[in-house]
Design a protein around this motif. Structure first.
Motif, PDB file in Angstrom:
ATOM      1  N   ALA B 109       0.813  -1.227   0.000  1.00 55.23           N
ATOM      2  CA  ALA B 109       0.000   0.000   0.000  1.00 55.23           C
ATOM      3  C   ALA B 109       0.842   1.270   0.000  1.00 55.23           C
ATOM      4  N   LEU B 110       2.150   1.126   0.248  1.00 58.08           N
ATOM      5  CA  LEU B 110       3.010   2.298   0.436  1.00 58.08           C
ATOM      6  C   LEU B 110       2.924   3.367  -0.668  1.00 58.08           C
ATOM      7  N   PRO B 111       2.960   2.983  -1.961  1.00 61.59           N
ATOM      8  CA  PRO B 111       2.903   4.035  -2.991  1.00 61.59           C
ATOM      9  C   PRO B 111       1.621   4.864  -2.911  1.00 61.59           C
ATOM     10  N   LEU B 112       0.549   4.256  -2.380  1.00 62.95           N
ATOM     11  CA  LEU B 112      -0.738   4.972  -2.330  1.00 62.95           C
ATOM     12  C   LEU B 112      -0.715   6.100  -1.297  1.00 62.95           C
ATOM     13  N   ILE B 113       0.162   5.964  -0.284  1.00 63.55           N
ATOM     14  CA  ILE B 113       0.284   7.024   0.727  1.00 63.55           C
ATOM     15  C   ILE B 113       0.711   8.317   0.043  1.00 63.55           C
ATOM     16  N   ALA B 120      -8.642   3.171   4.160  1.00 58.64           N
ATOM     17  CA  ALA B 120      -9.472   1.993   3.872  1.00 58.64           C
ATOM     18  C   ALA B 120      -9.249   1.532   2.435  1.00 58.64           C
ATOM     19  N   GLU B 121      -9.184   2.512   1.526  1.00 61.63           N
ATOM     20  CA  GLU B 121      -9.009   2.146   0.119  1.00 61.63           C
ATOM     21  C   GLU B 121      -7.601   1.601  -0.124  1.00 61.63           C
ATOM     22  N   ARG B 122      -6.609   2.192   0.562  1.00 64.23           N
ATOM     23  CA  ARG B 122      -5.230   1.694   0.445  1.00 64.23           C
ATOM     24  C   ARG B 122      -5.175   0.214   0.803  1.00 64.23           C
ATOM     25  N   GLN B 123      -5.793  -0.123   1.932  1.00 64.23           N
ATOM     26  CA  GLN B 123      -5.764  -1.506   2.409  1.00 64.23           C
ATOM     27  C   GLN B 123      -6.482  -2.427   1.423  1.00 64.23           C
ATOM     28  N   ALA B 124      -7.632  -1.972   0.952  1.00 61.82           N
ATOM     29  CA  ALA B 124      -8.429  -2.803   0.051  1.00 61.82           C
ATOM     30  C   ALA B 124      -7.659  -3.078  -1.239  1.00 61.82           C
ATOM     31  N   ARG B 125      -7.049  -2.011  -1.798  1.00 63.71           N
ATOM     32  CA  ARG B 125      -6.324  -2.192  -3.063  1.00 63.71           C
ATOM     33  C   ARG B 125      -5.108  -3.075  -2.866  1.00 63.71           C
ATOM     34  N   GLU B 127      -4.791  -5.474  -0.732  1.00 59.43           N
ATOM     35  CA  GLU B 127      -5.220  -6.867  -0.593  1.00 59.43           C
ATOM     36  C   GLU B 127      -5.628  -7.464  -1.933  1.00 59.43           C
ATOM     37  N   THR B 128      -6.248  -6.638  -2.767  1.00 58.76           N
ATOM     38  CA  THR B 128      -6.598  -7.107  -4.109  1.00 58.76           C
ATOM     39  C   THR B 128      -5.348  -7.551  -4.856  1.00 58.76           C
ATOM     40  N   LEU B 129      -4.281  -6.738  -4.764  1.00 51.89           N
ATOM     41  CA  LEU B 129      -3.033  -7.054  -5.455  1.00 51.89           C
ATOM     42  C   LEU B 129      -2.371  -8.294  -4.865  1.00 51.89           C
ATOM     43  N   LEU B 130      -2.468  -8.445  -3.535  1.00 50.65           N
ATOM     44  CA  LEU B 130      -1.882  -9.624  -2.898  1.00 50.65           C
ATOM     45  C   LEU B 130      -2.604 -10.889  -3.363  1.00 50.65           C
ATOM     46  N   VAL B 131      -3.909 -10.793  -3.563  1.00 53.82           N
ATOM     47  CA  VAL B 131      -4.675 -11.928  -4.099  1.00 53.82           C
ATOM     48  C   VAL B 131      -4.149 -12.260  -5.493  1.00 53.82           C
ATOM     49  N   LYS B 132      -3.917 -11.218  -6.275  1.00 52.44           N
ATOM     50  CA  LYS B 132      -3.493 -11.399  -7.658  1.00 52.44           C
ATOM     51  C   LYS B 132      -2.141 -12.115  -7.750  1.00 52.44           C
ATOM     52  N   VAL B 133      -1.217 -11.818  -6.792  1.00 52.57           N
ATOM     53  CA  VAL B 133       0.085 -12.487  -6.838  1.00 52.57           C
ATOM     54  C   VAL B 133       0.096 -13.751  -5.966  1.00 52.57           C
ATOM     55  N   GLY B 134      -1.086 -14.126  -5.463  1.00 51.59           N
ATOM     56  CA  GLY B 134      -1.219 -15.400  -4.763  1.00 51.59           C
ATOM     57  C   GLY B 134      -0.726 -15.395  -3.331  1.00 51.59           C
ATOM     58  N   LEU B 135      -0.767 -14.246  -2.666  1.00 52.19           N
ATOM     59  CA  LEU B 135      -0.260 -14.192  -1.293  1.00 52.19           C
ATOM     60  C   LEU B 135      -1.296 -13.598  -0.334  1.00 52.19           C
ATOM     61  N   ALA B 136      -2.571 -13.814  -0.655  1.00 52.76           N
ATOM     62  CA  ALA B 136      -3.641 -13.203   0.134  1.00 52.76           C
ATOM     63  C   ALA B 136      -3.557 -13.580   1.609  1.00 52.76           C
ATOM     64  N   ASP B 137      -3.116 -14.815   1.889  1.00 53.95           N
ATOM     65  CA  ASP B 137      -3.107 -15.281   3.283  1.00 53.95           C
ATOM     66  C   ASP B 137      -1.918 -14.764   4.081  1.00 53.95           C
ATOM     67  N   LYS B 138      -0.992 -14.059   3.390  1.00 50.15           N
ATOM     68  CA  LYS B 138       0.223 -13.613   4.101  1.00 50.15           C
ATOM     69  C   LYS B 138       0.213 -12.097   4.364  1.00 50.15           C
ATOM     70  N   ALA B 139      -0.955 -11.460   4.203  1.00 46.48           N
ATOM     71  CA  ALA B 139      -1.026  -9.996   4.269  1.00 46.48           C
ATOM     72  C   ALA B 139      -0.428  -9.410   5.542  1.00 46.48           C
ATOM     73  N   ASP B 140      -0.548 -10.152   6.661  1.00 42.25           N
ATOM     74  CA  ASP B 140      -0.068  -9.601   7.926  1.00 42.25           C
ATOM     75  C   ASP B 140       1.338 -10.056   8.294  1.00 42.25           C
ATOM     76  N   SER B 141       1.985 -10.803   7.369  1.00 43.40           N
ATOM     77  CA  SER B 141       3.345 -11.262   7.656  1.00 43.40           C
ATOM     78  C   SER B 141       4.338 -10.129   7.412  1.00 43.40           C
ATOM     79  N   LEU B 142       5.544 -10.315   7.932  1.00 46.38           N
ATOM     80  CA  LEU B 142       6.621  -9.369   7.652  1.00 46.38           C
ATOM     81  C   LEU B 142       7.495  -9.967   6.548  1.00 46.38           C
ATOM     82  N   PRO B 143       8.203  -9.120   5.806  1.00 42.49           N
ATOM     83  CA  PRO B 143       9.005  -9.611   4.676  1.00 42.49           C
ATOM     84  C   PRO B 143       9.987 -10.731   5.051  1.00 42.49           C
TER      85      PRO B 143
END
Lengths: 406, 233
Positions: B109-113, B120-125, B127-143
């Motif tokens: 979400a960083l570029p959106l800042i 809310a929209e930053r988070q939603a977008r 998560e959409t992108l994380l779904v697209k790259v197949g990492l939806a379940d790791k949203a709260d993980s650290l790199p």
């Protein structure tokens, strides 16, 4: 946007807790010291102001001169050169508000089973005006009491407490050296004088009564001292001059002959005390401000380290679209948060310290709203001032060089 | 034909060294159109990374003309360049370059800042992108809790979150094993099918083969520019 920035600043500070806390400590100590020192300084100024206003303002004291008999010189006031007529003449001078001849002394005072040794001041109603000494219950004696030498007295709070306890002294009769005196009124509290004596431990009676009935005097119409009040502080030098001239003339002193009286300016003493207190409190504030400055430099130092450490992060942020002002704001916010949070803690510490000082040492402290505001303003300014250079250094980085930083 | 995204003419870049000016790029001429998938190849020191940084507006050329969607980049000030990097270009690095203390969601979400999108929209977008790259379940993980391949997927999600028209990738598979590299290239191909223009730098022919067009750099200049179909034919 700014809210997101705040979150990021908070996260960055949390990532290096120890360092953030130590940097903050510089501000905490600085602000705490400033608040505490200002509280102590203002307390001292207030206390000295109280003492001065209790003494009465713009006062002179005239003392009778010393006598010289066969080479032996006695102390001032021993030759009764001043007269009641002198005091009256001085009262007529322009710029003189009050002129009160005084016959001081002390005597044992008796009421019922109680007795107490206290200072007796024989004077005129003008004395109460000059000292700005109010009568809080009952009434003051008048000029006619002085003329007819009536046996009336005004009683100080301490004396009243010691003789009458909880009884109301007004209208009661007490005895001074066997003579009965009616208490006309109770004086307001004056507290400690400049010399540390309790001013409320006193009894004021008409001058004539003091001279004729209580102490007696060899030369009726002469007095040991006269208290003179000028109308304002500005005209005190003129009043001093005209008073000296008048007295020299009345006492038939030739040019060059030594004066047979002494003139003291009481306000000058009080003013120098007030001035030294003011200088002291300024000095305290200045020393405390130095620690605030050092705290600010600490912030700058840590922010510079932080910018260097996070060069790569800055590069990444720039690569994904952060503008110069975004980076500037991010680092500036961090510096300001550190200084404002530090200031807040320092404020609490300073107030606590001031309270403790008052509790433990009985020193008067005053925490004014303005000193709190000043501390907060200074902290925010320090944060921005010392945070700006590192933040600007970060914002001016070249994105590609920042990205290549190891 | 599709409209031009990038148009470069007479582009040169030289660095100041103690032995005088050292030319990294010499008179490069190149046009890239919308929807292309270009691989830039060449040995170390051929100038391909310098070229990529100039394309990404991270570095400025010494001479020459660079037009992005018809606008001359040289005339933009620092803020306008930042806006361009934020809105038009998505950049993927060899070393992933995720911010270590942020969750994957916040990283994406960083570029959106920087363009004032609400939280809310930053988070939603993101998560959409994380779904697209197949990492939806790791949203709260650290790199540092995920693998290199997954980190690169997050970096790609971050590059795409502001819907850029151009995706630049500098050796995106350089730090990854061959199996993971294939995954990443498959993702690029999918993105290209969806219409995003992609330019990637690589020195591996196996990776370059996934692109539609291959450009070879040598000693700061382009030596060949061919379509992959022609090469394999």
């Amino acid at each position: 946007m700014t809210l997101a920035m705040l979150g990021e600043a908070w996260r960055a500070m949390g990532a290096n807790k120890m360092r953030t806390i130590l940097t903050m400590l510089g501000m905490v100590i600085g602000v705490g010291a400033v608040v505490l020192m200002m509280a102590i300084g203002q307390g001292a100024q207030y206390a000295i102001g109280q003492t001065i206003s209790a003494m009465g303002s713009n006062l002179f004291v005239l003392l009778s001169g010393s006598s010289q008999t066969g080479g032996v010189r006695t102390g001032s006031g021993s030759a009764l050169t001043l007269t009641v007529a002198d005091a009256d003449a001085i009262a007529e001078l322009p710029g003189v508000q009050a002129s009160a001849p005084i016959h001081p002394g002390s005597a044992q005072v008796v009421y019922g089973p109680n007795n107490w040794n206290t200072a007796i001041i024989g004077s005129t109603p003008a004395y109460l005006d000059a000292r700005a000494w109010p009568v809080v219950s009952g009434a003051a004696f008048t000029a006619s009491d002085v003329r007819s030498a009536t046996r009336v007295a005004l009683i100080g709070q301490t004396t009243a407490q010691n003789l009458f306890g909880d009884e109301d002294p007004v209208g009661r009769t007490l005895r001074i050296r066997q003579s009965p005196f009616t208490v006309l009124g109770v004086l307001g509290s004056k507290g400690q004088g400049m010399d540390g004596r309790d001013q409320d431990d006193s009894l004021i009676i008409p001058l004539t009564t003091a001279q004729r009935n209580v102490f007696g005097t060899q030369f009726p119409g002469t007095v040991r001292m006269v208290m003179v009040q000028a109308a304002s502080q500005e005209i005190m030098p003129q009043v001093e001059k005209s008073m000296t001239e008048l007295l020299r003339q009345r006492h038939r002193l030739r040019e060059g002959q030594e004066a047979d009286f002494y003139l003291r300016n009481l306000t000058a003493v009080a003013d120098s005390a007030a001035e030294s207190t003011r200088v002291m409190s300024m000095l305290l504030g200045a020393i405390a401000s130095v620690s605030l400055l050092v705290g600010g430099i600490g912030i700058m130092n840590i922010m510079l380290v932080s910018v260097t450490e996070r060069t790569r992060e800055i590069g990444i942020r720039m690569a994904i679209g952060a503008r110069e002002r975004d980076i500037l704001l991010q680092f500036l916010l961090e510096a300001v948060i550190i200084s404002v949070v530090g200031c807040f803690i320092g404020l609490l510490l300073g107030i606590g310290g001031a309270w403790l000082t008052q509790l433990l040492t009985d020193t008067m402290v005053i925490i004014s709203g303005s000193s709190v505001l000043v501390a907060f303003g200074v902290a925010a300014t320090v944060g921005i001032f010392f945070g700006y250079y590192p933040a600007q250094k970060a914002a001016r980085l070249n994105p590609i060089e920042a990205l290549r930083y190891p | 034909m599709n409209p031009e995204v990038i148009r470069i003419e007479g582009l040169g870049k030289s660095y100041q060294a103690s032995a005088g000016a050292f030319p990294a790029l010499k008179a490069v001429k190149l046009t890239i159109r919308k929807g292309e998938f270009v691989a830039i190849m060449g040995p170390s020191g051929s100038g391909k990374s310098t070229f990529m940084n100039i394309l990404g507006c991270l570095d400025a050329p010494t001479i020459g003309r660079y037009e992005m969607e018809g606008r001359s980049v040289a005339e933009l000030d620092r803020d306008e360049l930042a806006l361009l990097r934020n809105r038009t270009i998505g950049f993927v690095f060899q070393g992933f370059n995720l911010l270590p203390r942020m969750t994957l969601r916040d990283n994406v979400a960083l570029p959106l800042i920087y363009c004032g999108v609400k939280k809310a929209e930053r988070q939603a977008r993101a998560e959409t992108l994380l779904v697209k790259v197949g990492l939806a379940d790791k949203a709260d993980s650290l790199p540092n809790q995920i693998s290199g391949g997954q980190q690169q997927r997050v970096a790609i999600a971050r590059a795409l979150v502001n819907r850029p028209s151009l995706l630049l990738a500098d050796e995106p598979t350089g730090n990854l094993d061959s199996h993971t590299s294939l995954d990443i290239m498959a993702l690029f191909e999918t993105l290209n099918h969806e219409g995003i223009t992609i330019v990637l730098v690589t020195h591996e022919p196996d990776i370059a083969r996934h692109a539609k067009r291959q450009i070879h750099f040598l000693d700061g200049g382009i030596v060949s520019d061919q379509m992959t179909e022609e090469l394999t034919a």
